[in-house]
Design an enzyme around this catalytic site. Structure first.
Site, PDB file in Angstrom:
ATOM      1  CB  SER A 283      -0.933   0.007   1.215  1.00  0.00           C
ATOM      2  OG  SER A 283      -1.820  -1.090   1.175  1.00  0.00           O
TER       3      SER A 283
ATOM      4  CG  HIS B  31      -2.274   3.766   3.353  1.00  0.00           C
ATOM      5  ND1 HIS B  31      -3.632   3.528   3.356  1.00  0.00           N
ATOM      6  CD2 HIS B  31      -1.693   2.543   3.194  1.00  0.00           C
ATOM      7  CE1 HIS B  31      -3.865   2.240   3.224  1.00  0.00           C
ATOM      8  NE2 HIS B  31      -2.702   1.626   3.131  1.00  0.00           N
TER       9      HIS B  31
END
Length: 295
Positions: A200, A246
């Site tokens: 991610s 993230h």
């Protein structure tokens, strides 16, 4: 008096590279050569010149390096502009299969912190004990099918256009720098007993670079902004999601992607790779700081 008389290019558009007498404001999205309406070839994004569309370098015999077709960021135009994205997906899938086949014994060597399932009160396991390779292996590791499925679909839809625009070397640099930044931010900000894994961080780096690409092409940025907003909402509203990875990947992707796509042509390579190296130095420094806190 015409003060620009000695500099016609300052006031008039350039001429088509194949038809110099035809002024044009259109450029090939790969090599950036000016092309007229008779020469432009529709592409998935923008237009290509006939040579780039046909995979040629143009002319009779090898052209000078300066006139060879290049990607938007100055990379080499490849026969398969999406090959590296396919390879990255293949690596992630192969590691996922290995995790399913070998179980916790293999997974424990790949995640960011160290032991799987993560044991409490052992903050010095993993990276803090010198196992720095985990900052890289964790970004290719997934345990759940939904996790790898979502990440690989996003990797394909974001990565393929970026690879075509950047070229393989620059695209791989962007992916690895973003993934590394995501791993380091998770290491820096998450609980020292929280194991982290997944692509991610690198994926959010591609989000950031996609925004830079849309701006470079003067494209509508609203779809990118909406998709990123949805992803960030999911990040902060769902449990077991590493918002640290993230945000770290996104920040690195914005900085690296902007440098890749907006560097001045006369010193493009220096700016592109110099910025990438600077981002790596910053995140390595943060990792050293976190290690000092935990040991």
């Amino acid at each position: 008096m015409d003060h620009a008389a000695g500099r016609p290019d300052a006031q008039s558009p350039p001429g088509c590279y194949r038809h110099p007498g035809r002024e044009t404001g259109i450029r090939c999205t790969r090599c950036e050569r000016p092309i007229c309406t008779d020469c432009m070839v529709n592409a998935s994004v923008g237009f290509h010149c006939p040579d780039c569309a046909a995979g040629r370098t143009g002319g009779s015999g090898p052209p000078p390096a300066a006139s060879r077709p290049r990607t938007l960021a100055g990379g080499t135009v490849a026969a398969d502009p999406h090959l590296l994205t396919k390879v990255l997906i293949g690596i992630n899938v192969a590691v996922f299969i290995a995790v399913q086949a070998l179980g916790d014994s293999f997974l424990a060597d790949m995640v960011l912190i160290g032991r799987w399932p993560p044991a409490p009160f052992v903050p010095t396991e993993g990276v803090a004990e010198g196992e720095w390779y985990r900052l890289v292996t964790s970004m290719f590791t997934h345990e759940e099918i939904w996790h790898i499925g979502f990440n690989m679909i996003t990797l394909w839809f974001l990565g393929a256009p970026l690879e075509e625009a950047l070229g393989r070397a620059r695209y791989l640099t962007l992916y690895l720098v973003s993934g590394l930044a995501g791993s380091v931010f998770a290491y820096l900000l998450a609980s020292p007993t929280t194991a982290t894994l997944g692509a991610s961080g690198a994926i959010f780096g591609l989000f950031g670079a996609t925004a830079a690409l849309a701006r470079r092409r003067n494209a509508d940025m609203r779809p990118v902004v909406v998709l990123l907003a949805i992803s960030l909402i999911f990040t902060f509203t769902q449990g077991n999601v590493s918002w640290q990875a993230h945000l770290g990947g996104l920040a690195a992707g914005v900085v690296t992607g902007f440098a890749m796509l907006h560097a001045p042509r006369e010193r493009r390579t220096l700016v592109q790779y110099g910025t990438s190296a600077l981002v790596v130095l910053v995140v390595v420094g943060l990792a050293l700081l976190r290690t000092a806190q935990l040991t």
